[in-house]
Design a protein around this motif. Structure first.
Motif, mmCIF file in Angstrom:
data_model
loop_
_atom_site.group_PDB
_atom_site.id
_atom_site.type_symbol
_atom_site.label_atom_id
_atom_site.label_comp_id
_atom_site.label_asym_id
_atom_site.label_seq_id
_atom_site.Cartn_x
_atom_site.Cartn_y
_atom_site.Cartn_z
ATOM 1 N N ILE A 174 0.839 -1.205 0.000
ATOM 2 C CA ILE A 174 0.000 0.000 0.000
ATOM 3 C C ILE A 174 0.874 1.255 0.000
ATOM 4 N N ALA A 227 0.905 1.882 -5.881
ATOM 5 C CA ALA A 227 0.460 1.182 -4.673
ATOM 6 C C ALA A 227 -1.015 0.808 -4.756
ATOM 7 N N LEU A 228 -1.399 -0.194 -3.995
ATOM 8 C CA LEU A 228 -2.805 -0.577 -3.888
ATOM 9 C C LEU A 228 -3.434 0.233 -2.753
ATOM 10 N N THR A 229 -4.331 1.107 -3.116
ATOM 11 C CA THR A 229 -4.928 1.978 -2.099
ATOM 12 C C THR A 229 -6.448 2.045 -2.267
#
Lengths: 179, 362, 241
Positions: free
Chosen positions: B68, B209-211
């Motif tokens: 993240i 990022a995975l957000t």
């Protein structure tokens, strides 16, 4: 100037604290200093040792082989490290923990200083102050650090504790210093 | 601000100065000071400190934080790092940034709790299964523990790859003077030309990022590539990245120009070399010191150049791990002597001096 | 009328005929749509048949090392509490190699959601024994059937529901339309709990693996009804208020 100091005894006697204070005092005087701890497997009652190097020059390894000043809290520590003390070195004993006879293993050229640290510490309320009592005697007898810088280092070491704890330790230091 | 700190504490201060978001750790000697001090400092800073249930959890929680886009770090000592190998490989495969610290102890197995340099292969050649590489930083003082922590986070995000700090129980546990410099001053020391602004900008992970997919297409992050040719392509890209990392090469040399023998080491051994070098010079022996500050990238070209006219003595607290890389670098242009000691004991200055004399009389 | 959920990508299903993953993938996507959380989702795919979850779900998804999704989820949720973090795991991932991570995440009462597909075997690697394999069940590593020397099936719901900090634990099944609807209700509740900051929720879903079981899809459903659900009893094991 370069001095190799070993402090050794049982875990719980404040060995590391005493070494840390010396190292800090040297730093206050802008000398180079290192401190390295080593422990036995037990946290309380096992062997504890710390090595302090104080020098005006570069310090490579913080691990030392020969000892200029040995602060000895127990007979076990004496047996373990007496052979590493240099000719003309100095040994400070907690004479409440190590008997006079035992110290005969040391060669004649080594200076011995006896401090009944437990008794003195006990007289101000707690045997646990013995480590700082010995520091007092150390600074009085061995001319490598100023008294004022050691007191500053003690103050720093107890900065986060109650004021009372600091006061007792300063008292303990004076007891040892004024022997 | 000049302070007297243990190496492990200085590392924590460096990570905090860098702006770390999360730390994950499991107790193991001789790195416990990192976990303990982090528990105090991270809470003070309002950041996430997490004592995990195992090193497996540590590295995978670090993975979770990295995925993240957070600045995450984990630390351990040798056996714990062995447990993390799988996770490190996943981080590399998924191209995620983080800082991993190994305060080396004696091995193999449970070994002992003294300082050691027995994990060089694991850090430099290993890092898990597959074609893995990590920049590997080698602090040799409490000061460098502080500064290299700051450097490590930047390099991790620059290359989106874990950065490994390989230190040992002696540097970690020794108390020594450290100047807790401002970020600006550390950047001056550790980078050729990097402003505080540019340093901070590097940690913007919004492009990968995975957000949650608000306002953009959904993303996924993976290391599994099952279709034909897909993984080969991925590994080719990783290789190009590893090549770029080579510009981060760093070392230090002293008294090399007229030296007949050059002592080569990293970390605590390099300090003992310096002690030996000072004594050797005092007795008229022409000895120089070469200290690696990165193990990957490795200073092969410079070592070969030095070895053309000088004899090399590698000093290492292992049975001969970095030695192999030095030999590869020197490539037979000169002999490479070795003084290795394993199991938690330290090299001795006298032995180094003896070896130097032997080499000079040959 | 058949409509593709927004959270499901329009791709062809790669799972074996009669496999339960396709159903659960769709249920998951439907729930995400219904709760309006697609843009907050961070899902964690396991190592196992569902590793390709990210080819199906149209929300942020990652792939964790085998068994470690609860650890990864812990870090993500702690650092981004406003996101919805769901792990999707199989038998091996959740309770064999990843038993410790699952146990400790549960014990900390992490505010995450775990969907656990129990198909009593390791499907992806060819149908080997799982910790959940039924006594006597033949697998590629228990050719004569699972014996007591191989251990007994681990009852995840019974085990996890005994932990104080756990909020919601239920076991459902995919062997009939009613059970699929019940599964969806449980899954939805497990995610709603997280949105409501209620803590750790786990739904164990009994699922078919006709390939490894060497059965026709219909028979696999019957096998769940007659055998698997007798070993692993359906129901809500914990619903802490």
């Amino acid at each position: 100037m370069r001095k190799h100091i070993v402090i050794s005894g049982y875990g719980g006697q404040g060995i590391m604290l005493a070494g840390g204070i010396l190292c800090q005092a040297a730093s206050i005087e802008r000398k180079n200093s290192t401190f390295f701890p080593s422990y036995g497997a037990e946290v309380r009652g096992g062997a504890a040792k710390c090595q302090v190097i104080i020098s005006d020059e570069y310090i490579g390894s913080p691990i030392l082989k020969d000892i200029d000043i040995f602060v000895c809290f127990t007979s076990m520590a004496l047996k373990k490290y007496s052979s590493y003390v240099k000719e003309n070195g100095i040994v400070l004993f907690n004479s409440d923990m190590v008997s006079n006879d035992e110290t005969n293993v040391l060669s004649k050229n080594i200076k011995k200083i006896f401090v009944s640290a437990n008794t003195l510490a006990d007289s101000i309320g707690n045997v646990l102050f013995a480590n700082v009592v010995i520091l007092g005697a150390f600074i009085k007898n061995i001319n490598i650090l100023q008294k004022t810088s050691v007191i500053s280092a003690i103050k720093e070491a107890f900065a986060s504790k109650k004021k009372q704890v600091l006061d007792f330790n300063l008292l303990a230091f004076e007891k040892g210093y004024n022997l | 601000m000049i302070k007297l700190l243990k190496g492990n504490y200085a590392l924590v201060e460096g990570a905090i100065k860098a702006g770390i978001d999360a730390y994950f750790g499991y107790p193991i000697t001789p790195q416990n000071e990192i976990t303990e001090y982090m528990s105090i400092r991270m809470r003070e800073e309002g950041k996430l400190f997490f004592q995990t249930e195992s090193e497996l959890a540590s590295i995978n929680m670090t993975f979770g934080a990295a995925v993240i886009g957070k600045m995450a770090m984990t630390s351990s000592s040798s056996p714990g790092i062995s447990l993390m190998q799988e996770g490190i490989s996943y981080l590399i495969g998924c191209e995620l940034p983080c800082v991993i610290v190994n305060v080396q102890r004696g091995g193999p197995g449970l070994g002992n709790i003294s300082g050691s340099q027995g994990d060089y292969f694991q850090a430099v050649k290993g890092g898990g299964h597959g074609d893995c590489k990590m920049i590997c930083l080698l602090p040799a003082s409490v000061q460098e523990m502080y500064e290299m922590a700051i450097k490590a986070f930047y390099l991790a995000f620059k290359y989106r790859n874990p950065v490994f700090i390989l230190t040992d129980g002696i540097i970690g546990q020794m108390l020594e003077k450290v100047d807790l410099l401002s970020l600006e001053d550390v950047l001056k020391n550790q980078f050729k030309n990097l402003s505080v602004d540019d340093y901070k900008k590097m940690f913007d992970a919004s492009s990968w990022a995975l957000t949650g997919c608000e306002g953009r297409d959904s993303r996924f992050i993976r290391s599994l590539y099952m279709n034909e040719g897909e993984l080969t392509k991925k590994n080719t890209l990783l290789l190009e990245k590893y090549k770029k990392m080579e510009q981060e090469l760093d070392w230090e040399e002293e008294l090399i120009s007229d030296a007949e023998v050059v002592l080569v080491a990293y970390g605590i051994s390099s300090r003992i070399n310096k002690d030996a070098c000072i004594l050797a010079r005092k007795s008229g022996l022409k000895v120089g010191c070469f200290r690696l500050k990165t193990a990957f990238p490795f200073p092969s070209n410079r070592l070969k150049e030095i070895a053309r006219t000088r004899k090399i003595l590698v000093v290492e607290m292992s049975m001969g791990q970095m030695l192999e890389d030095v030999k590869l670098a020197v490539d037979g242009v000169n002999t490479v002597d070795f003084y290795g000691i394993s199991g938690g004991d330290l090299p001795e200055v006298n032995v180094i001096l003896e070896k130097i004399k032997n080499m000079l009389s040959r | 009328m058949f409509v593709l959920p927004k959270s499901l990508k329009p791709v062809k299903n790669h799972y074996c005929p009669g496999c339960g993953h396709g159903i659960v993938h769709r249920l998951f996507a439907e729930i995400v749509d219904e709760l309006g959380i697609r843009e907050k989702m961070i899902a964690i795919a396991p190592v196992g048949c569902a590793v390709f979850g990210y080819f199906y779900w149209d929300f942020d998804t990652l792939e964790a090392a085998h068994g470690r999704p609860p650890a990864v989820a812990t870090a993500i949720k702690r650092l981004m509490p406003e996101k919805v973090v769901v792990t999707y795991q199989g038998d091996g991932d959740l309770i064999a190699i990843g038993g410790n991570e699952c146990l400790h995440a549960a014990n900390r009462g992490e505010n995450i959601t775990i969907f656990f597909l129990n198909n009593t075997c390791y499907g992806m690697t060819g149908g080997q024994m799982a910790p959940t394999t039924i006594p006597g069940q033949k697998t590629t590593t228990t050719a004569q059937g699972r014996t007591s020397l191989d251990g007994n099936p681990i009852k995840v719901c019974e085990l996890i529901s005994s932990i104080d900090y756990v909020t919601y634990v239920a076991r459902t099944s995919l062997h009939s339309p009613e059970n699929i609807l019940e599964t969806k209700r449980a899954m939805k509740k497990a995610i709603q709990n997280q949105i409501d900051n209620k803590g750790f929720s786990l739904v164990e879903i009994l699922s078919m693996c006709p390939t490894s079981w060497k059965m026709e899809p219909y028979d696999a459903m019957k096998y769940i009804e007659n055998v698997v659900s007798k070993e692993f009893k359906l129901g809500v094991y914990k619903d802490r208020k």
